[in-house]
Scaffold this motif. Structure first.
Motif, mmCIF file in Angstrom:
data_model
loop_
_atom_site.group_PDB
_atom_site.id
_atom_site.type_symbol
_atom_site.label_atom_id
_atom_site.label_comp_id
_atom_site.label_asym_id
_atom_site.label_seq_id
_atom_site.Cartn_x
_atom_site.Cartn_y
_atom_site.Cartn_z
ATOM 1 N N UNK A 107 -56.054 64.872 28.860
ATOM 2 C CA UNK A 107 -54.940 63.969 28.566
ATOM 3 C C UNK A 107 -53.744 64.715 27.997
ATOM 4 N N UNK A 108 -54.000 65.572 27.015
ATOM 5 C CA UNK A 108 -52.896 66.318 26.397
ATOM 6 C C UNK A 108 -52.267 67.283 27.400
ATOM 7 N N UNK A 109 -53.069 67.842 28.293
ATOM 8 C CA UNK A 109 -52.548 68.787 29.286
ATOM 9 C C UNK A 109 -51.658 68.084 30.306
ATOM 10 N N UNK A 110 -52.066 66.884 30.748
ATOM 11 C CA UNK A 110 -51.359 66.224 31.853
ATOM 12 C C UNK A 110 -50.220 65.310 31.409
ATOM 13 N N UNK A 111 -50.271 64.786 30.192
ATOM 14 C CA UNK A 111 -49.250 63.839 29.737
ATOM 15 C C UNK A 111 -48.139 64.592 29.004
ATOM 16 N N UNK A 112 -46.960 64.625 29.599
ATOM 17 C CA UNK A 112 -45.836 65.363 29.020
ATOM 18 C C UNK A 112 -45.410 64.797 27.672
ATOM 19 N N UNK A 113 -45.682 63.509 27.431
ATOM 20 C CA UNK A 113 -45.302 62.904 26.157
ATOM 21 C C UNK A 113 -46.111 63.463 24.992
ATOM 22 N N UNK A 114 -47.240 64.073 25.280
ATOM 23 C CA UNK A 114 -48.108 64.624 24.239
ATOM 24 C C UNK A 114 -47.933 66.122 24.065
ATOM 25 N N UNK A 115 -46.900 66.684 24.678
ATOM 26 C CA UNK A 115 -46.645 68.117 24.533
ATOM 27 C C UNK A 115 -45.880 68.374 23.236
ATOM 28 N N UNK A 116 -46.573 68.125 22.134
ATOM 29 C CA UNK A 116 -46.035 68.321 20.789
ATOM 30 C C UNK A 116 -47.043 69.134 19.982
ATOM 31 N N UNK A 117 -46.599 69.771 18.895
ATOM 32 C CA UNK A 117 -47.507 70.629 18.126
ATOM 33 C C UNK A 117 -48.805 69.950 17.702
ATOM 34 N N UNK A 118 -48.730 68.698 17.224
ATOM 35 C CA UNK A 118 -49.928 68.016 16.750
ATOM 36 C C UNK A 118 -50.986 67.914 17.844
ATOM 37 N N UNK A 119 -50.554 67.551 19.051
ATOM 38 C CA UNK A 119 -51.494 67.387 20.155
ATOM 39 C C UNK A 119 -51.887 68.735 20.752
ATOM 40 N N UNK A 120 -51.019 69.722 20.636
ATOM 41 C CA UNK A 120 -51.372 71.076 21.086
ATOM 42 C C UNK A 120 -52.559 71.604 20.287
ATOM 43 N N UNK A 121 -52.516 71.433 18.972
ATOM 44 C CA UNK A 121 -53.644 71.853 18.132
ATOM 45 C C UNK A 121 -54.877 70.990 18.408
ATOM 46 N N UNK A 122 -54.657 69.698 18.636
ATOM 47 C CA UNK A 122 -55.783 68.804 18.917
ATOM 48 C C UNK A 122 -56.487 69.207 20.211
ATOM 49 N N UNK A 123 -55.720 69.605 21.214
ATOM 50 C CA UNK A 123 -56.318 70.043 22.476
ATOM 51 C C UNK A 123 -57.220 71.257 22.266
ATOM 52 N N UNK A 152 -65.706 62.795 25.468
ATOM 53 C CA UNK A 152 -64.591 62.589 24.555
ATOM 54 C C UNK A 152 -63.674 63.794 24.466
ATOM 55 N N UNK A 153 -64.260 64.975 24.281
ATOM 56 C CA UNK A 153 -63.431 66.175 24.088
ATOM 57 C C UNK A 153 -62.741 66.617 25.373
ATOM 58 N N UNK A 154 -63.440 66.542 26.497
ATOM 59 C CA UNK A 154 -62.812 66.915 27.766
ATOM 60 C C UNK A 154 -61.696 65.933 28.109
ATOM 61 N N UNK A 155 -61.889 64.671 27.755
ATOM 62 C CA UNK A 155 -60.836 63.673 27.997
ATOM 63 C C UNK A 155 -59.572 64.004 27.214
ATOM 64 N N UNK A 156 -59.744 64.429 25.967
ATOM 65 C CA UNK A 156 -58.575 64.767 25.149
ATOM 66 C C UNK A 156 -57.872 66.003 25.709
ATOM 67 N N UNK A 197 -58.587 72.129 19.409
ATOM 68 C CA UNK A 197 -59.724 71.707 18.600
ATOM 69 C C UNK A 197 -60.797 71.067 19.483
ATOM 70 N N UNK A 198 -60.385 70.254 20.440
ATOM 71 C CA UNK A 198 -61.343 69.630 21.356
ATOM 72 C C UNK A 198 -62.014 70.662 22.244
ATOM 73 N N UNK A 199 -61.263 71.676 22.650
ATOM 74 C CA UNK A 199 -61.859 72.761 23.443
ATOM 75 C C UNK A 199 -62.917 73.507 22.643
ATOM 76 N N UNK A 200 -62.613 73.798 21.382
ATOM 77 C CA UNK A 200 -63.575 74.465 20.508
ATOM 78 C C UNK A 200 -64.802 73.575 20.294
ATOM 79 N N UNK A 201 -64.586 72.286 20.077
ATOM 80 C CA UNK A 201 -65.700 71.358 19.860
ATOM 81 C C UNK A 201 -66.604 71.276 21.091
#
Length: 307
Positions: A46-62, A39-43, A64-68
């Protein structure tokens, strides 16, 4: 005369003293660990490769998933291997390293959660100024501060814990090296060390207070929105993060915000399963199931089809 030989090797009791329960719990937690990694590696991917998710909310989520991913990998693999091999021995330096990594990652997650609450608060309360306030440089600075604060916080707690003398018994009533069970093994008065630990934990309490204040502001803003659809849209952007906050702080506080004398090994181990294993596993589900953009991007990642 009492034997006060210094301890150089600890023994982690594991998930249970019963061998059958140990194996059953280890099998279940192995599946949970694999789910957490997937789950966490997928997030992160996904956030790294999808340009549509290059926003602050998803930047922090990425992040957070790395930390998890790192958090659950700090404790669980060693505990699973120890269960399979039937030996929970861990050297003093390895125990200190595990404690340092766990506290560092756990506190970094607290600081990231606070940054995410601030991000959601600005998005709801100051939508017109949001783009300028949460610039890429600001987001990167908040993440860097979170990691630096986590390192400093962990260094203090590790030094504070392992400056105590340990002279037997050497069995830790836990499945990893954590502060409360280690404090119980010290053969000296831990009062000063506990007081210092509680004082240092003030920064975590401050993070929680700032997170709560952010959500108070969010709720106050949402209530003022006239249309029901508008209120639901505004709140739905924050509900996933709020679930993570409640799960993380709700389980972690039961272990760390009480004196060592009142610490229950069984309750502490159960709480640790929630905040160190289940929370990192559930975070990807919480964020992906309630987020249409994330679900679409994950579908594209795995199915190579249109989101």
């Amino acid at each position: 005369m009492t034997n006060r030989t210094a301890v150089h090797v600890f023994v982690l009791r594991g998930f249970s003293a019963d061998p059958e329960i140990q194996l059953l719990s280890a099998a279940a937690l192995l599946l949970v660990y694999l789910a957490a990694l997937l789950g966490n590696i997928s997030i992160v991917a996904t956030v790294t490769m999808d340009a549509r998710l290059h926003m602050p909310m998803y930047f922090f989520l990425k992040h957070l998933s790395l930390v998890d991913t790192c958090l659950v990998s700090t404790t669980l693999p060693r505990a699973l291997v120890a269960t399979l091999l039937g030996s929970g021995q861990i050297s003093l330096p390895a125990c200190a390293s595990q404690l340092f990594a766990f506290v560092c990652l756990g506190s970094t997650e607290c600081f990231l959660i606070t940054s995410m609450a601030y991000d959601r608060c600005l998005a709801v309360y100051r939508p017109l100024a949001y783009g300028a306030a949460m610039s890429p440089r600001t987001c990167a600075s908040l993440v860097a501060v979170a990691w630096a604060s986590g390192l400093l916080y962990s260094a203090f707690h590790t030094a504070n814990t392992f400056s105590l003398p340990f002279c037997g018994p050497n069995v830790i009533d836990h499945f990893f090296c954590d502060i409360p069970p280690l404090m119980r093994l010290a053969c000296a008065d831990t009062g000063v060390h506990e007081a210092a630990g509680f004082a240092a934990s003030g920064c975590i309490i401050s993070c929680f207070a700032l997170t709560v204040l952010s959500y108070v502001r969010i709720l106050a803003t949402v209530v003022q929105i006239r249309s029901a659809a508008g209120r639901w849209k505004a709140f739905s952007t924050c509900s996933s993060h709020l679930a993570t906050v409640l799960l993380f702080y709700g389980t972690g506080s039961s272990s760390y915000m009480q004196p060592t004398a009142h610490y229950s090994p069984r309750q502490g181990c159960l709480a640790a399963v929630f905040y160190s294993i289940l929370t990192p596993t559930l975070n990807p589900l919480i964020y992906s199931l309630r987020n249409k953009d994330m679900k679409g991007s994950l579908q594209k990642l795995y199915l190579q089809g249109p989101p």
